[in-house]
Motif scaffolding. Structure first.
Motif, PDB file in Angstrom:
ATOM      1  N   GLN A   1      15.419   1.236  -0.933  1.00  0.00           N
ATOM      2  CA  GLN A   1      13.869   0.963  -1.030  1.00  0.00           C
ATOM      3  C   GLN A   1      13.492   2.265  -1.583  1.00  0.00           C
ATOM      4  OE1 GLN A   1      12.361   0.423   3.005  1.00  0.00           O
ATOM      5  NE2 GLN A   1      10.148   0.287   2.120  1.00  0.00           N
ATOM      6  N   SER A   2      12.488   2.079  -2.420  1.00  0.00           N
ATOM      7  CA  SER A   2      11.941   3.033  -3.089  1.00  0.00           C
ATOM      8  C   SER A   2      10.408   2.464  -3.422  1.00  0.00           C
ATOM      9  CB  SER A   2      12.540   3.537  -4.416  1.00  0.00           C
ATOM     10  OG  SER A   2      12.445   2.336  -5.358  1.00  0.00           O
ATOM     11  N   ASN A   3       9.578   3.400  -4.015  1.00  0.00           N
ATOM     12  CA  ASN A   3       8.090   3.185  -4.144  1.00  0.00           C
ATOM     13  C   ASN A   3       7.991   1.737  -5.119  1.00  0.00           C
ATOM     14  OD1 ASN A   3       7.209   4.967  -2.192  1.00  0.00           O
ATOM     15  ND2 ASN A   3       6.890   6.457  -3.978  1.00  0.00           N
ATOM     16  N   ASP A   4       8.826   1.645  -6.122  1.00  0.00           N
ATOM     17  CA  ASP A   4       8.790   0.840  -7.157  1.00  0.00           C
ATOM     18  C   ASP A   4       9.864  -0.379  -6.742  1.00  0.00           C
ATOM     19  OD1 ASP A   4       7.335  -0.088  -9.175  1.00  0.00           O
ATOM     20  OD2 ASP A   4       9.002   0.303 -10.401  1.00  0.00           O
ATOM     21  N   SER A   5      10.545  -0.198  -5.462  1.00  0.00           N
ATOM     22  CA  SER A   5      11.459  -1.413  -5.315  1.00  0.00           C
ATOM     23  C   SER A   5      10.908  -2.658  -5.026  1.00  0.00           C
ATOM     24  CB  SER A   5      12.404  -0.993  -4.375  1.00  0.00           C
ATOM     25  OG  SER A   5      11.718  -1.144  -3.090  1.00  0.00           O
ATOM     26  N   PRO A   6      11.510  -3.931  -5.492  1.00  0.00           N
ATOM     27  CA  PRO A   6      11.137  -5.234  -5.086  1.00  0.00           C
ATOM     28  C   PRO A   6      10.638  -5.358  -3.539  1.00  0.00           C
ATOM     29  CG  PRO A   6      12.968  -5.378  -6.519  1.00  0.00           C
ATOM     30  CD  PRO A   6      12.940  -3.866  -6.027  1.00  0.00           C
ATOM     31  N   GLU A   7      11.919  -4.754  -2.855  1.00  0.00           N
ATOM     32  CA  GLU A   7      11.293  -4.773  -1.353  1.00  0.00           C
ATOM     33  C   GLU A   7       9.997  -3.984  -1.116  1.00  0.00           C
ATOM     34  OE1 GLU A   7      13.028  -3.212   2.969  1.00  0.00           O
ATOM     35  OE2 GLU A   7      14.285  -3.212   1.364  1.00  0.00           O
ATOM     36  N   ASN A   8       9.689  -2.904  -1.704  1.00  0.00           N
ATOM     37  CA  ASN A   8       8.297  -2.318  -1.372  1.00  0.00           C
ATOM     38  C   ASN A   8       6.992  -3.183  -1.665  1.00  0.00           C
ATOM     39  OD1 ASN A   8       8.639   0.129   0.157  1.00  0.00           O
ATOM     40  ND2 ASN A   8       7.368   1.409  -1.523  1.00  0.00           N
ATOM     41  N   HIS A   9       7.169  -3.957  -2.768  1.00  0.00           N
ATOM     42  CA  HIS A   9       6.321  -4.797  -3.366  1.00  0.00           C
ATOM     43  C   HIS A   9       6.105  -5.854  -2.281  1.00  0.00           C
ATOM     44  CE1 HIS A   9       5.580  -2.804  -7.101  1.00  0.00           C
ATOM     45  NE2 HIS A   9       6.954  -2.959  -7.440  1.00  0.00           N
ATOM     46  N   LEU A  10       7.054  -6.465  -1.891  1.00  0.00           N
ATOM     47  CA  LEU A  10       6.933  -7.606  -0.902  1.00  0.00           C
ATOM     48  C   LEU A  10       6.178  -7.012   0.280  1.00  0.00           C
ATOM     49  CD1 LEU A  10      10.615  -9.129  -1.247  1.00  0.00           C
ATOM     50  CD2 LEU A  10       8.408  -9.887  -1.900  1.00  0.00           C
ATOM     51  N   LEU A  11       6.751  -5.706   0.933  1.00  0.00           N
ATOM     52  CA  LEU A  11       6.292  -5.358   2.293  1.00  0.00           C
ATOM     53  C   LEU A  11       4.721  -5.090   2.083  1.00  0.00           C
ATOM     54  CD1 LEU A  11       8.988  -2.882   3.197  1.00  0.00           C
ATOM     55  CD2 LEU A  11       8.228  -5.019   4.355  1.00  0.00           C
ATOM     56  N   ALA A  12       4.113  -4.557   0.813  1.00  0.00           N
ATOM     57  CA  ALA A  12       2.868  -4.376   0.804  1.00  0.00           C
ATOM     58  C   ALA A  12       2.093  -5.824   0.720  1.00  0.00           C
ATOM     59  CB  ALA A  12       2.601  -4.045  -0.687  1.00  0.00           C
ATOM     60  N   VAL A  13       2.780  -6.684   0.324  1.00  0.00           N
ATOM     61  CA  VAL A  13       2.005  -8.197   0.526  1.00  0.00           C
ATOM     62  C   VAL A  13       1.713  -8.568   2.145  1.00  0.00           C
ATOM     63  CG1 VAL A  13       1.886 -10.686  -0.268  1.00  0.00           C
ATOM     64  CG2 VAL A  13       2.529  -8.879  -1.851  1.00  0.00           C
ATOM     65  N   VAL A  14       2.843  -8.137   2.888  1.00  0.00           N
ATOM     66  CA  VAL A  14       3.150  -8.349   4.199  1.00  0.00           C
ATOM     67  C   VAL A  14       1.994  -7.707   4.897  1.00  0.00           C
ATOM     68  CG1 VAL A  14       4.541  -8.223   6.300  1.00  0.00           C
ATOM     69  CG2 VAL A  14       5.594  -8.821   4.169  1.00  0.00           C
ATOM     70  N   ALA A  15       1.734  -6.497   4.556  1.00  0.00           N
ATOM     71  CA  ALA A  15       0.811  -5.388   5.053  1.00  0.00           C
ATOM     72  C   ALA A  15      -0.694  -6.168   4.778  1.00  0.00           C
ATOM     73  CB  ALA A  15       0.875  -4.106   4.441  1.00  0.00           C
ATOM     74  N   ASP A  16      -0.749  -6.853   3.792  1.00  0.00           N
ATOM     75  CA  ASP A  16      -2.137  -7.577   3.494  1.00  0.00           C
ATOM     76  C   ASP A  16      -2.114  -8.617   4.399  1.00  0.00           C
ATOM     77  OD1 ASP A  16      -2.794  -5.759   1.370  1.00  0.00           O
ATOM     78  OD2 ASP A  16      -2.022  -7.150  -0.303  1.00  0.00           O
ATOM     79  N   GLN A  17      -1.195  -9.334   4.719  1.00  0.00           N
ATOM     80  CA  GLN A  17      -1.183 -10.444   5.400  1.00  0.00           C
ATOM     81  C   GLN A  17      -1.277 -10.171   7.126  1.00  0.00           C
ATOM     82  OE1 GLN A  17      -0.425 -14.073   4.750  1.00  0.00           O
ATOM     83  NE2 GLN A  17      -1.355 -13.202   3.052  1.00  0.00           N
ATOM     84  N   ALA A  18      -0.824  -8.827   7.412  1.00  0.00           N
ATOM     85  CA  ALA A  18      -0.978  -8.391   8.776  1.00  0.00           C
ATOM     86  C   ALA A  18      -2.350  -8.036   9.105  1.00  0.00           C
ATOM     87  CB  ALA A  18      -0.082  -7.236   8.801  1.00  0.00           C
ATOM     88  N   VAL A  19      -3.244  -7.621   8.123  1.00  0.00           N
ATOM     89  CA  VAL A  19      -4.626  -7.427   8.436  1.00  0.00           C
ATOM     90  C   VAL A  19      -5.405  -8.629   8.745  1.00  0.00           C
ATOM     91  CG1 VAL A  19      -6.909  -6.753   7.254  1.00  0.00           C
ATOM     92  CG2 VAL A  19      -4.632  -5.488   6.558  1.00  0.00           C
ATOM     93  N   GLN A  20      -5.053  -9.720   8.396  1.00  0.00           N
ATOM     94  CA  GLN A  20      -5.456 -11.342   8.934  1.00  0.00           C
ATOM     95  C   GLN A  20      -4.832 -11.508  10.129  1.00  0.00           C
ATOM     96  OE1 GLN A  20      -5.420 -13.994   5.398  1.00  0.00           O
ATOM     97  NE2 GLN A  20      -4.887 -12.010   4.064  1.00  0.00           N
ATOM     98  N   PHE A  21      -4.074 -10.942  10.644  1.00  0.00           N
ATOM     99  CA  PHE A  21      -3.460 -11.711  12.179  1.00  0.00           C
ATOM    100  C   PHE A  21      -4.571 -11.888  12.946  1.00  0.00           C
ATOM    101  CE2 PHE A  21       1.021  -9.703  11.229  1.00  0.00           C
ATOM    102  CZ  PHE A  21       1.224 -10.433  10.310  1.00  0.00           C
ATOM    103  N   SER A  22      -4.463 -12.771  13.984  1.00  0.00           N
ATOM    104  CA  SER A  22      -5.526 -13.105  14.987  1.00  0.00           C
ATOM    105  C   SER A  22      -4.388 -13.465  16.390  1.00  0.00           C
ATOM    106  CB  SER A  22      -6.167 -14.134  14.748  1.00  0.00           C
ATOM    107  OG  SER A  22      -7.153 -13.873  13.769  1.00  0.00           O
ATOM    108  N   PRO A  23      -3.744 -12.176  16.938  1.00  0.00           N
ATOM    109  CA  PRO A  23      -2.896 -12.663  17.910  1.00  0.00           C
ATOM    110  C   PRO A  23      -3.611 -13.078  19.060  1.00  0.00           C
ATOM    111  CG  PRO A  23      -2.880 -10.121  16.994  1.00  0.00           C
ATOM    112  CD  PRO A  23      -4.108 -10.783  16.532  1.00  0.00           C
ATOM    113  N   SER A  24      -2.734 -13.992  19.882  1.00  0.00           N
ATOM    114  CA  SER A  24      -3.272 -14.637  20.968  1.00  0.00           C
ATOM    115  C   SER A  24      -1.941 -14.622  22.199  1.00  0.00           C
ATOM    116  CB  SER A  24      -3.244 -15.928  20.670  1.00  0.00           C
ATOM    117  OG  SER A  24      -3.487 -16.986  21.657  1.00  0.00           O
ATOM    118  N   THR A  25      -2.561 -14.392  23.253  1.00  0.00           N
ATOM    119  CA  THR A  25      -1.570 -14.203  24.547  1.00  0.00           C
ATOM    120  C   THR A  25      -2.111 -15.433  25.534  1.00  0.00           C
ATOM    121  OG1 THR A  25      -3.009 -12.450  25.410  1.00  0.00           O
ATOM    122  CG2 THR A  25      -0.983 -11.947  24.488  1.00  0.00           C
TER     123      THR A  25
END
Length: 225
Positions: free
Chosen positions: A112-136
């Protein structure tokens, strides 16, 4: 954490009983197979195959992972600038998020590095996490509403499930009630062991035979008390 966002795969061979603590990172877990339990306050939530759960920063919780459980975990450092959700709970795993997690499973072996494929994928995951609406609202989304309280009582050891309720609960969980009960027993035994009690006293406190307790312990946690 070395990176602002990190992905990992967990395969739990034995029963894992986590202590009640606050997490220093926010994280989501996605269950690939098996069962995990998360306690928040007085309530415990059951994560089954295909279920996602979000835990924000400094969330006091306890995680229990049953043997054979496999899950993906994405941790988020406080160094991130995104305004992540501050509420814990079940999250919807969208087709995009599932595709990202699937791809991360294949790219995770690369450094994993700043320009690795994994890092690019994780950046999109972070964008998705902003939209979470957790429920209990539910203790286990895999169960119909009529069986939510039944499972809750079972997790607290307060009742025996009626015969007609056994099959739908076992189908939803993917394990037998007998297996679940054994895991819960050893979980309580492990908590007592951590407090300094000896095996004989643990068996007495839990009202079970010492030989039975040690056999279950050897099977579920890989050692005796």
């Amino acid at each position: 954490m070395n990176q602002a966002i990190e992905y990992s795969q967990v395969e739990q061979a034995h029963l894992y009983v986590g202590s009640r603590r606050k997490n220093v990172t926010a994280y989501l877990i996605f269950i690939r197979q098996g069962i995990a339990l998360i306690r928040l306050g007085k309530h415990e939530y059951t994560l089954t195959q295909g279920t996602g759960f979000w835990l924000p920063f400094d969330c006091l919780h306890a995680l229990t992972v049953l043997p054979g459980c496999r899950f993906d975990k994405v941790q988020f450092s406080s160094r991130l600038h995104q305004p992540l959700c501050e509420q814990a709970g079940f999250i919807t795993i969208s087709p995009l998020l599932l595709a990202l997690l699937d791809e991360l499973r294949h790219t995770h072996a690369s450094p994993q590095s700043n320009d690795s494929p994994e890092n690019h994928l994780l950046a999109v995951v972070a964008d998705q996490a902003v939209q979470f609406s957790p429920s209990t609202r539910q203790q286990c989304p895999a169960l119909p509403s009529t069986l939510q309280s039944v499972l809750g009582e079972q997790l607290q050891g307060r009742t025996t499930i009626a015969s007609e309720q056994v099959a739908p609960v076992e189908t939803a969980l993917g394990i037998s009630i007998k297996e679940l009960t054994a895991c819960l027993l050893i979980r309580e035994a492990q908590k007592l062991s951590r407090s300094g009690r000896k095996a004989e006293q643990i068996a007495k406190d839990l009202k079970c035979q010492l030989d039975h307790l040690q056999t279950l312990a050897q099977t579920l946690i890989g050692r005796e008390f």
